[in-house]
Scaffold this motif. Structure first.
Motif, short mmCIF file in Angstrom:
data_model
loop_
_atom_site.label_atom_id
_atom_site.label_comp_id
_atom_site.label_asym_id
_atom_site.label_seq_id
_atom_site.Cartn_x
_atom_site.Cartn_y
_atom_site.Cartn_z
N LEU A 102 21.53 12.19 7.49
CA LEU A 102 22.74 11.75 8.16
C LEU A 102 22.89 10.11 8.52
O LEU A 102 23.99 9.60 8.35
N SER A 103 21.81 9.47 8.48
CA SER A 103 21.74 8.27 8.71
C SER A 103 22.34 7.49 7.32
O SER A 103 23.29 6.56 7.29
N SER A 104 21.83 8.19 6.25
CA SER A 104 22.17 7.71 4.84
C SER A 104 23.79 7.80 4.68
O SER A 104 24.49 7.15 4.17
N LEU A 105 24.26 8.89 5.29
CA LEU A 105 25.80 9.28 5.06
C LEU A 105 26.59 8.46 5.74
O LEU A 105 27.59 7.84 5.29
N PHE A 106 26.12 7.64 7.18
CA PHE A 106 26.92 6.87 7.89
C PHE A 106 27.01 5.65 6.92
O PHE A 106 27.85 4.92 6.99
N LEU A 107 25.82 5.25 6.31
CA LEU A 107 25.81 3.83 5.52
C LEU A 107 26.71 4.03 4.30
O LEU A 107 27.54 2.95 3.97
N ILE A 108 26.82 5.22 3.88
CA ILE A 108 27.54 5.26 2.68
C ILE A 108 29.41 5.20 3.21
O ILE A 108 30.06 4.69 2.67
N MET A 109 29.49 5.94 4.32
CA MET A 109 30.93 5.83 4.80
C MET A 109 31.30 4.18 5.43
O MET A 109 32.38 3.82 5.25
N ALA A 110 30.25 3.51 5.56
CA ALA A 110 30.28 2.20 5.95
C ALA A 110 31.00 1.39 4.68
O ALA A 110 31.98 0.51 5.00
#
Length: 301
Positions: A102-110
């Motif tokens: 989930l942390s990686s997905l937030f970085l992708i959305m950023a």
């Protein structure tokens, strides 16, 4: 009551992880730069150069391309700390895997939120990297459960709790060494090191445009670097858990193995050129297939 006690322990462990992991991760990043410089025949920066870089970024003016990019990065950092707290407090390994993803997905959305073509390419490549390593990471968690089921005297019941490793008579690697090899393979992807640093490189020798972090600067970019330090500590913890069993000195063995693995990753990073995403995806899934075979064998033991 037990639920709230576990929640409090996890939150407290996450706070401790958020304090200690950046320090350890910063030193690891410094060692990475020093060793890389020696391998390339350079003098290289001082050991604390990553800290100096982040401190300089923190002192810069906060400039963002939009109002949500910084929020996404903060969420990515929070979930990375939560994943570290779950793992190092002896919590559920499967939950740790889900939270760090989930942390990686937030970085992708950023990266996607900036609407920059370079950031979008970096975000696309980061998504491909997640698709590449995630099956092997899930297999790692399942293999841990099945190995503990074979070792623990609980009528064939295993445990996803990391703390159960300290109850074992032998380390889980004795049963899941193919999964361990597979984890080492995808670790290069998760650490974003060559030849699988498609979305972002942490070294200047790879590229000028930094993919997923192209439009990030100042405190936001500094937080991304700290996030990477925390991820490094967590992933090396995953390596070490293979070598933990019911003796206190097994922790020393686990730390030693984790450091050796990190050195090998640095060696690979400095000796292999970047590959295409197709090779990364195919090779990672082949490795995941080998891990699946290991789980199938455990199911019949």
């Amino acid at each position: 009551m037990e639920f709230f006690e576990g929640l409090i322990i996890t939150i407290a462990a996450s706070v401790v992880f958020a304090i200690i992991a950046p320090v350890v991760g910063c030193l690891l990043a410094g060692v990475d730069r020093v060793i890389s410089a020696r391998m390339q025949g350079r003098v290289g920066p001082p050991l604390l150069q990553p800290y100096y870089d982040v401190r300089k970024l923190m002192g810069k003016e906060k400039v963002s391309v939009n109002t949500v990019q910084g929020a996404y990065v903060v969420c990515a950092f929070i979930f990375a700390c939560l994943a570290g707290g779950i793992f190092f407090s002896g919590g559920n390994l499967l939950m740790c895997v889900f939270v760090i993803t989930l942390s990686s997905l937030f970085l992708i959305m950023a990266a996607w939120s900036s609407r920059s073509p370079y950031s979008e390419v970096g975000a696309s490549r980061e998504t491909l990297q997640v698709m590449s390593y995630e099956p092997m990471v899930l297999i790692f968690a399942v293999a841990f459960y099945m190995a503990t089921a074979l070792i623990l005297p609980l009528d064939g019941l295993g445990s996803f709790n990391v703390s159960s490793a300290f109850m074992l008579n032998v380390p889980v690697i004795t049963y899941v060494w193919p999964v361990f090899i597979g984890l080492l393979f995808i670790l290069t992807i998760k650490l974003r090191k060559s030849p699988f640093d498609l979305s972002m490189s942490h070294h200047a020798h790879q590229e000028i445009v930094r993919g997923i972090t192209t439009e990030m600067s100042g405190p936001t970019l500094a937080l991304v670097e700290i996030l990477h330090w925390c991820e490094n500590v967590l992933f090396l913890g995953w390596v070490g858990v293979f070598f933990i069993w019911g003796t206190w000195w097994s922790v020393l063995i686990a730390i030693a193995v984790a450091l050796v693995v990190y050195f090998i990753e640095i060696l690979i990073d400095n000796n292999f050129a970047r590959v295409k995403w197709q090779f990364m995806l195919k090779s990672a899934w082949v490795v995941a297939l080998i891990g699946g075979v290991n789980i199938a064998v455990l199911a019949y033991m």
